[in-house]
Design a protein around this motif. Structure first.
Motif, PDB file in Angstrom:
ATOM      1  N   LEU A 925     -16.582  21.281  -0.417  1.00 39.94           N
ATOM      2  CA  LEU A 925     -16.985  22.556   0.298  1.00 39.94           C
ATOM      3  C   LEU A 925     -17.349  24.001  -0.170  1.00 39.94           C
ATOM      4  O   LEU A 925     -17.996  24.959  -0.379  1.00 39.94           O
ATOM      5  CB  LEU A 925     -16.043  22.808   1.586  1.00 39.94           C
ATOM      6  N   SER A 926     -16.298  23.370  -1.127  1.00 36.96           N
ATOM      7  CA  SER A 926     -16.011  24.653  -1.812  1.00 36.96           C
ATOM      8  C   SER A 926     -18.036  24.746  -2.683  1.00 36.96           C
ATOM      9  O   SER A 926     -18.269  26.198  -3.543  1.00 36.96           O
ATOM     10  CB  SER A 926     -15.065  25.356  -3.212  1.00 36.96           C
ATOM     11  N   ARG A 927     -18.388  23.862  -3.333  1.00 34.43           N
ATOM     12  CA  ARG A 927     -19.298  23.573  -4.707  1.00 34.43           C
ATOM     13  C   ARG A 927     -20.520  23.849  -3.623  1.00 34.43           C
ATOM     14  O   ARG A 927     -21.507  24.391  -3.762  1.00 34.43           O
ATOM     15  CB  ARG A 927     -19.169  22.333  -5.085  1.00 34.43           C
ATOM     16  N   LEU A 928     -20.223  23.518  -2.285  1.00 33.94           N
ATOM     17  CA  LEU A 928     -21.095  23.103  -1.318  1.00 33.94           C
ATOM     18  C   LEU A 928     -22.092  25.235  -1.304  1.00 33.94           C
ATOM     19  O   LEU A 928     -23.208  24.741  -0.273  1.00 33.94           O
ATOM     20  CB  LEU A 928     -21.393  22.014   0.008  1.00 33.94           C
ATOM     21  N   GLY A 929     -20.904  25.902  -0.987  1.00 30.43           N
ATOM     22  CA  GLY A 929     -21.698  27.529  -0.953  1.00 30.43           C
ATOM     23  C   GLY A 929     -20.551  27.788   0.518  1.00 30.43           C
ATOM     24  O   GLY A 929     -20.833  28.693   0.746  1.00 30.43           O
ATOM     25  N   ILE A 930     -19.664  26.467   1.429  1.00 32.84           N
ATOM     26  CA  ILE A 930     -19.575  26.301   2.772  1.00 32.84           C
ATOM     27  C   ILE A 930     -17.810  27.244   2.973  1.00 32.84           C
ATOM     28  O   ILE A 930     -17.682  28.295   3.597  1.00 32.84           O
ATOM     29  CB  ILE A 930     -19.330  25.257   3.287  1.00 32.84           C
ATOM     30  N   ALA A 931     -17.022  26.912   2.267  1.00 32.67           N
ATOM     31  CA  ALA A 931     -15.835  27.095   2.269  1.00 32.67           C
ATOM     32  C   ALA A 931     -15.342  28.622   1.594  1.00 32.67           C
ATOM     33  O   ALA A 931     -16.433  29.174   0.715  1.00 32.67           O
ATOM     34  CB  ALA A 931     -14.714  25.805   1.288  1.00 32.67           C
TER      35      ALA A 931
END
Length: 931
Positions: A925-931
């Motif tokens: 989720l961090s890589r997706l820019g969400i977390a």
């Protein structure tokens, strides 16, 4: 050799000149003159040798400003290479009919860098077109299908390289064949050393794609060259069909007739033969031509006892709309309901109504469903239908698609038999009679269809799919009993593509074929830019979302067969196929994942893990299926892919859908390598491309994608400069030297493994440890050396072995070792978590020819707390989460750790920590820019 000879002669000349000068000083004139003469002779000899060398070199250097010198040079070059290859190797026929080159006694095998055909003569290069050219030779037909499905122009170079022993691209092949055809080649015999099957694949792709203005002529040049150089026997049935079609459209009528006769199409497929010969008459040209055209077509109808048709040339309409026929009507049979969906078809629908009202089977109920066409069209429809008795008009308030419209008509249809008809086509007046009488005479027959031919408005017979015959089964002619519809369900409620599903459902449910009646087409299907399938289906092209739909309904049929419940089947459908959504903006998506969802194992599973994780967070997620040439020939998308899209916030999308996307994630760059002619309507804020394996393997082989080309095609498709990440440290180390620093991100994008992280493992004192391994059965996934099997994958004094996964790809010797010394479980014989809970160590060694990019199974093992032992090269991937050793060190490592409970648990904890930092949902989720 040349250099040594001239050097020796030069020395003799210089020596003779020196002696002549010395003797002249002492006035010994006879000898001085003699040695001077020797010196002059040597100069002349050297001059002659050098002249011959220069001429030879010039004659072997391609001069692209002079066609004759180019062909002469190519001839010299190729004949020389052929001679060298034949002298250096023994030639035999290998698998797939290829030439296999065995090393001759006393000869050293030449091992060049990159792809090559001959073992001792370098004939290739490095890059995807060379890689897939080699593959094209062994997987014949599959890459041709891929080229047509992707409309790729750059794939043409693959077939050209495959045809010419990797020498020439498509442009070069065309130049050479055109020069030969012009009679400007001194000797074209070297072309006989090319592969005719690959040349023909290139010709078929050109003829079917028709993307460039020159494609038809270029295809004709290749077909003609193969026929002249390799003989007519080189052309198969499909080649004959397509070659003759090309000739017709180029106006080469006499050659077309010759080619059809060569292929015996007049006997194999007489209907096709007569229809394409009718094209040559061009009925609009004159009344005489129209009469000749009618005579030829009516002869076909007469063969099957069908009435003739006429053309009203004074009607002012197109020829298709001017077809007339008078046939006596019969009213003594059961009622047939004919359903005619119409969307903005008021300009053409009268042709359909006229041909239906002219049917010999008079007991018809014609139901026209206006599918939300709008007031302008609806008013015209009302005016037309008022002119005809017994034609009903049903109005749908909004445009939902042809199949919801058909289902609406079923609500009021009262006929014993149900059939459908498109709103812009013409049918023979005896079509419905033929179908009804067949069903009445064959009570066990569940349904039937007739054939159709696609025509232009001016009655030119053509095709839009990859079936080369113009007379084809007409899915829009399906006729069946209404009782069967009530039993098995209606048409699938989508806006297109449901004809095949409905037919296949009938076959799957009843076990009986849907018969296709007559060889002659009983309908002429209007072909124009606004037809239902325009843009989604072409000569071999199909939008991947349709294949997603096809695979989904096939699996649903398999399940329904076991339950017996056929009505209201529920399965995954692309969003743009849902009622009312065709051509509409589909809204905003948080993340859309793109890959070839037919990939077995790792690639698709890693992507689907990420899809499920994003979906679980409540994000709106999309999937886009793109074809990879690496995976050409796959049956269809995986079952897991279909199950994932059953989540309410996950949709199957298409590149052509109008959607806004926050983050577009593309896994496996090979799906972008040949995307040079694809287009997209997607607006993406951010695009990430994940490199899941090294672009090239040792020796320059396996070059499945070029990152520069991938980046260029990504920008062309989505208008966004992508960030390209490698999946692992190993992949980064191998990929980084191939591109400049601006192409690759230094950070990696590892796969996300959905298994929950377990607790730290402890040593079970007094027990013998178990070493495990689970992976799919593939030759490269297993070690190359038998010693590795003995050291790692066979029970020994230190540990027992449990392997989950097939071993069919192993050599007999390796199989014997594993079978005699390990417990074996089929893949899927138990769940992966259960398998891992039963092992204490996990080790993965594979073929010497493989460098594993990531290793999802490795992360699964670490997440279970199992101590993992890997080859040393994998350390950049997993750091201190695993132990790295050679195979012969594994037993000592296991013995040491199993004897030291604290050390074992510490290593288990390190593996769990690495998983938590890099491979968990939060990390994704961090890589997706969400977390």
């Amino acid at each position: 050799m040349l250099k040594g000879t001239t050097r020796k002669l030069g020395a003799v000349g210089i020596g003779a000149a020196s002696l002549s000068g010395l003797l002249g000083l002492f006035r010994i004139w006879p000898l001085a003159v003699f040695f001077l003469s020797v010196s002059l002779v040597v100069v002349i000899l050297v001059g002659l040798i050098m002249h011959r060398f220069v001429v030879k070199r010039l004659s072997s250097t391609p001069d692209f400003n002079n066609a004759s010198s180019q062909i002469a040079a190519l001839t010299s070059q190729i004949q020389g290479l052929e001679s060298n290859a034949n002298n250096a190797t023994g030639i035999s026929k290998g698998a797939h009919g290829q030439e296999a080159f065995a090393e001759a006694p006393g000869k050293s095998n030449f091992a060049p860098l990159g792809n090559f055909i001959h073992a001792d003569v370098f004939r290739g290069g490095i890059g995807p077109e060379y890689e897939f050219a080699e593959r094209s030779i062994t997987v014949r037909g599959k890459l041709e299908t891929f080229a047509l499905r992707t409309r790729s122009v750059s794939m043409r170079d693959v077939f050209a390289r495959a045809a010419t022993n990797l020498h020439y691209n498509a442009g070069d092949v065309q130049k050479i064949l055109r020069v030969v055809r012009a009679g400007q080649a001194n000797d074209a015999s070297f072309i006989k050393g090319w592969r005719s099957d690959q040349l023909l694949a290139l010709a078929r792709v050109l003829a079917n794609q028709r993307l460039l203005d020159s494609d038809l002529e270029d295809a004709e040049v290749i077909f003609n060259a193969v026929r002249k150089i390799f003989g007519k026997g080189a052309l198969n049935k499909s080649d004959i069909y397509i070659y003759s079609e090309v000739l017709t459209e180029l106006g080469m009528d006499s050659v077309q007739n010759e080619i059809l006769k060569i292929g015996k199409i007049d006997k194999r497929d007489p209907i096709h033969f007569e229809l394409v010969r009718a094209n040559l008459l061009r009925p609009r040209a004159s009344e005489q031509n129209a009469e000749l055209w009618l005579q030829k077509v009516n002869n076909l109808f007469a063969r099957e006892n069908l009435a003739p048709i006429s053309l009203d040339l004074n009607s002012g309409d197109s020829l298709l709309d001017s077809i007339t026929s008078t046939v006596p009507q019969a009213f003594d049979g059961p009622l047939v309901s004919v359903i005619v969906p119409s969307f903005k078809g008021s300009d053409l629908i009268e042709t359909t109504i006229k041909c239906l009202k002219a049917q010999s089977w008079g007991n018809l109920e014609i139901i026209v469903v206006d599918d939300g066409s709008g007031l302008e069209h609806t008013e015209v429809l009302e005016t037309i239908i008022e002119k005809y008795d017994d034609v009903l008009l049903v109005k749908q308030p909004e445009n939902l698609g042809a199949y919801p419209a058909r289902n609406r008509a079923l609500d009021i249809a009262s006929g014993e038999f149900i059939t459908v008809h498109d709103d812009d086509d013409w049918s023979h007046p005896q079509k419905i009679q033929v179908q009804v009488e067949h069903l009445l005479e064959n009570v066990d027959c569940v349904a039937n269809m007739t054939r159709h031919a696609r025509v232009t408005p001016e009655l030119w017979f053509t095709r839009i799919n990859n079936n080369p015959s113009v007379s084809q089964p007409n899915f829009s002619s399906l006729m069946l009993r209404k009782s069967l519809v009530e039993e098995l369900g209606r048409w699938d409620d989508v806006n297109r593509g449901a004809d095949a599903e409905f037919r296949d459902r009938l076959v799957a449910a009843t076990g009986k074929a849907v018969e296709v009646l007559h060889k002659v087409p009983l309908s002429f299907t209007r072909t124009h830019e606004n037809s239902l399938t325009a843009g989604e289906i072409g000569r071999g092209y199909i939008d991947p979302s349709r294949l997603f739909y096809q695979r989904a309904y096939q699996l649903s049929h398999e399940k329904a067969y076991s339950t017996g419940e056929w009505a209201d089947l529920n399965f995954a459908k692309p969003r743009n196929m849902l009622p009312g959504l065709r051509g509409k903006h589909l809204g905003k998506y948080d993340v859309v994942f793109v890959t070839d969802f037919a990939f077995p194992g790792g690639t698709s599973n890693l992507t689907l893990n990420e899809v499920e994780a994003a979906s679980a967070e409540g994000l709106r997620v999309g999937l886009i299926h793109m074809f990879s040439p690496v995976n050409s020939g796959a049956v269809g998308v995986t079952e897991r892919s279909l199950s994932v899209v059953e989540n309410s916030n996950v949709d199957v999308l298409s590149l052509k859908d109008e959607v806004d996307v926050s983050h577009l994630v593309i896994r496996h760059p090979s799906v972008l390598q040949f995307a040079d002619r694809l287009s997209s309507s997607i607006v993406a804020e951010r695009v990430s491309v994940i490199v899941n394996n090294p672009p090239v393997l040792k020796g320059g082989k396996g070059f499945g994608f070029d990152l520069y080309e991938v980046k260029k095609n990504t920008v062309q498709l989505f208008g966004v400069d992508p960030k390209i990440y490698t999946e692992s440290g190993v992949t980064y180390q191998l990929a980084r030297p191939l591109v400049d620093g601006s192409v690759l991100e230094e950070t990696t994008w590892p796969g996300f493994v959905a298994f929950p992280v377990q607790n730290v493992r402890r040593v079970e004192s007094g027990s013998k440890p178990i070493l495990g391994r689970h992976s799919r059965d593939a030759q490269l996934k297993w070690p190359s050396r038998l010693s590795v099997y003995r050291d790692v994958y066979s029970n020994n004094d230190v540990f027992d072995v449990h392997i989950m996964g097939g071993i069919a790809s192993l050599t007999p010797g390796a199989q014997d070792i594993v079978k005699s010394g390990a417990r074996l479980t089929d893949f899927g014989g138990m769940s992966v978590p259960d398998f891992l809970n039963g092992v204490d160590f996990w080790s993965y060694y594979h073929s010497d020819a493989l460098r594993e990019s990531f290793g999802m199974a490795t992360v699964e093992a670490m997440s279970a707390g199992v101590v993992v032992i890997l080859p040393p090269y994998m350390e950049p991937n997993f750091g201190d989460g695993a132990i790295y050793a050679e195979p012969d060190q594994v037993q000592s490592i296991v013995a040491r750790l199993w004897a030291d409970s604290e050390a074992y648990s510490e290593q288990s904890a390190r593996g769990i920590k690495v998983v938590q930092e890099k491979y968990t949902k939060d990390a994704l989720l961090s890589r997706l820019g969400i977390a």
